[in-house]
Design a protein around this motif. Sequence first.
Motif, PDB file in Angstrom:
ATOM      1  N   PRO A  20       0.807  -1.223   0.000  1.00 36.10           N
ATOM      2  CA  PRO A  20       0.000   0.000   0.000  1.00 36.10           C
ATOM      3  C   PRO A  20       0.839   1.272   0.000  1.00 36.10           C
ATOM      4  O   PRO A  20       1.860   1.355   0.685  1.00 36.10           O
ATOM      5  N   LEU A  21       0.397   2.248  -0.759  1.00 40.15           N
ATOM      6  CA  LEU A  21       1.089   3.527  -0.848  1.00 40.15           C
ATOM      7  C   LEU A  21       1.175   4.194   0.520  1.00 40.15           C
ATOM      8  O   LEU A  21       2.173   4.854   0.823  1.00 40.15           O
ATOM      9  N   SER A  22       0.172   4.007   1.385  1.00 37.14           N
ATOM     10  CA  SER A  22       0.169   4.663   2.696  1.00 37.14           C
ATOM     11  C   SER A  22       1.337   4.223   3.566  1.00 37.14           C
ATOM     12  O   SER A  22       1.736   4.938   4.475  1.00 37.14           O
ATOM     13  N   ARG A  23       1.893   3.048   3.308  1.00 38.95           N
ATOM     14  CA  ARG A  23       3.083   2.600   4.048  1.00 38.95           C
ATOM     15  C   ARG A  23       4.120   2.003   3.090  1.00 38.95           C
ATOM     16  O   ARG A  23       4.782   1.020   3.391  1.00 38.95           O
ATOM     17  N   PHE A  24       4.226   2.639   1.942  1.00 40.40           N
ATOM     18  CA  PHE A  24       5.115   2.163   0.886  1.00 40.40           C
ATOM     19  C   PHE A  24       6.577   2.314   1.302  1.00 40.40           C
ATOM     20  O   PHE A  24       7.002   3.365   1.748  1.00 40.40           O
TER      21      PHE A  24
END
Length: 183
Positions: free
Chosen positions: A53-57
């Motif tokens: 996920p981009l939110s925790r990339f």
Amino acid sequence: MTVVDAKNLRDRLQTIDSTILHEWMEQDQVTLIDVREPSEFAGEHIPGARLMPLSRFNPEAVAAESGNYLVLYCQTGNRSAEAAQQLFRAGMEQVMHLNGGLSEWKRHGYSTNVNKNAPISIMRQVQIVAGSLVLVGTLLGAFVSPWFLLLSGFVGAGLTFAGISGICAMARLLAKLPYNQRV
């Protein structure tokens, strides 16, 4: 980073279409990474994709299998382009993303893994929460105090910012809820 650097990163990003990705997948020549949130991935994804996920990339955790093309995708292509820029900044040279994302993949009739028991998509959750806040703000503004109209204005400003920038604070907040973390 300067404006020139940001433009250079965008220029380096290679875009591929669904047909090429499908061919590469059939030939086992691609490492496919889905940068959407866990709830979106749980609901539907391209078979063989890995979730990051981009939110925790974390660019350091990304590695293409030897000899494979590295392709990122999201729902429409905005988040995958943002993730690709993070990879470029981390020193990765060869990164591609799927033009039009999952939406375009499905438009071409390619298969996806669908889970009917997954939570509803983040964007639908945003629409429900934003719509409810605007409705409540408007009703309270009409019947209690006009100051409540500020709530509707605040939500409208947030949605406008999300549309212009491609960054939705409400979606990022909703993505952190426990039921959206299940894969």
